[in-house]
Scaffold this active site. Sequence first.
Site, PDB file in Angstrom:
ATOM      1  N   ASP A   1     -11.770  39.006   8.178  1.00 11.99           N
ATOM      2  CA  ASP A   1     -11.767  37.756   9.119  1.00 11.99           C
ATOM      3  C   ASP A   1     -11.197  38.366  10.601  1.00 11.99           C
ATOM      4  OD1 ASP A   1     -12.568  36.142   7.146  1.00 11.99           O
ATOM      5  OD2 ASP A   1     -10.573  34.994   7.185  1.00 11.99           O
TER       6      ASP A   1
ATOM      7  N   ASP B   1      -2.079  30.969  -3.712  1.00  9.68           N
ATOM      8  CA  ASP B   1      -1.855  31.774  -4.725  1.00  9.68           C
ATOM      9  C   ASP B   1      -1.023  30.946  -5.835  1.00  9.68           C
ATOM     10  OD1 ASP B   1       0.365  32.139  -3.301  1.00  9.68           O
ATOM     11  OD2 ASP B   1       0.198  34.422  -3.410  1.00  9.68           O
TER      12      ASP B   1
END
Length: 491
Positions: free
Chosen positions: A92, A240
Amino acid sequence: MDLAIVITYTLALIFIFLYSLAQLNLLFAYLKAKKKAQEDGPVFDLSKPDETPFVTVQLPVYNELYVMERLLDNIALLDYPKNKLEIQVLDDSTDESITTTLTKIEDLKAKGLDIVHIHRTNRAGFKAGALKEGLYKAKGEFIAIFDADFLPKPDWLKQTVPHFKNPKIGVVQTRWGHINRNYSVLTKIQAFALDFHFTMEQVGRNIKKHFINFNGTAGIWRKSCILDAGNWQGDTLTEDLDLSYRAQLKKWEFKYLEQVETPAELPVVISAARSQQFRWNKGAAENFKKTFKAVLANKELSFSTKVHSFFHLLNSSMFLLVLFVAIMSVPILYIKNNNPIFGWYFNVIGFFAFSTVIFFTCYWVTYKEIHGSGAKSFLSYIKMFFTFFSVAMGFSVHNSVAVLEGHLGKRSEFVRTPKFNMKNLGDSWKDNKYINKNLSTNTIVEALLMCYFAFALYSGYQLQDFGLAIFHSMLFFGFAFVFFKSILSKV
């Protein structure tokens, strides 16, 4: 007014004590796991091609100019059949690292590595968005994930993939190592905290079948588990932890491998540690808000699992309580000495100091597991224990802001932790272009609290009451450390 302060102070101490009891329970579970050999169950035989599954390794990166070459060189060393391995660089980036990364990828392709570069023009969903986009294109049945500062050993896949022969296992997580543990006091403190989590907490929860978490990196997922649990979602800063809980609510099992260490680099400058701490603590609070109701409502989960999930998801919120207890300890000091009617009460609440004994014991057990036992190690541990908790309290303002934002639902972007590629203790981080040089309001508050706890020490001397002297000394040192480190990192 005095009564209100005493009551709220007591409630905070009770909650901290309950949290310490939960940690003590994990310690007993950890010791039990150490005494009893754990059976791995069925495992893939990777010497047989028909049992060797296809694996995709995802490398989510964003402006990692200093560590990309090291990362890619290391991943290229993974010892796994090349016809069963794919590398995805989920990039990114918005800076010149894109060009150098592409050059390195082409070089690795020429050497026969199946590696692809997936570059997004926007950061929608941040890391979760990148992982999700890569998942759609992934050829692997299993998805290994490494952040840019992680350096898995060549046999990492051979140590983790075999466990997936058990169809119930959705994730295999490994223990983090620290390649620059001894760089500074700051890195030693971070390693001390992470070792505790990756040794006692993860093992203790896993052995008791409580919910544990994929730690964002150095772990491997079954692709079907990710999809079954609802895929990656970017509505919290700890994607996560979010996916981990959703997967376990879907009855997927997690396997934690304490014996498999995955080395990584710790932040060496306090602004980098701050950004990491902010993301972790705010994300945990966001996940409590998002997930705990589902955990509580699940009738198939045991009461003990719900209790441990409660304290797991509220772990970061302890900073709020610690900050409250710290600030209120000065009024409490004066109330104790000016109101004899409360004399009996302060003898009673002294019992809650047992929380410190519990924490001291838990951290020692994990410390000696890594550093060894003996008198010399124990003395080093005592020094590290008090240094760690002092600095942790110094971080309490910054982390409390993060927790409050998480609970209140204030959204913020995923702020990456700058990486440094520190090879030697003498290496400088000053020229790192990603370091935040701005002075935050929190730093000013930390300076004021440093002065406040200097006053607390003076008050104890004036009142000839030294019951809180060690506590106030730790607070003074902690806030002084964080304040001066923050100022010096801006120079």
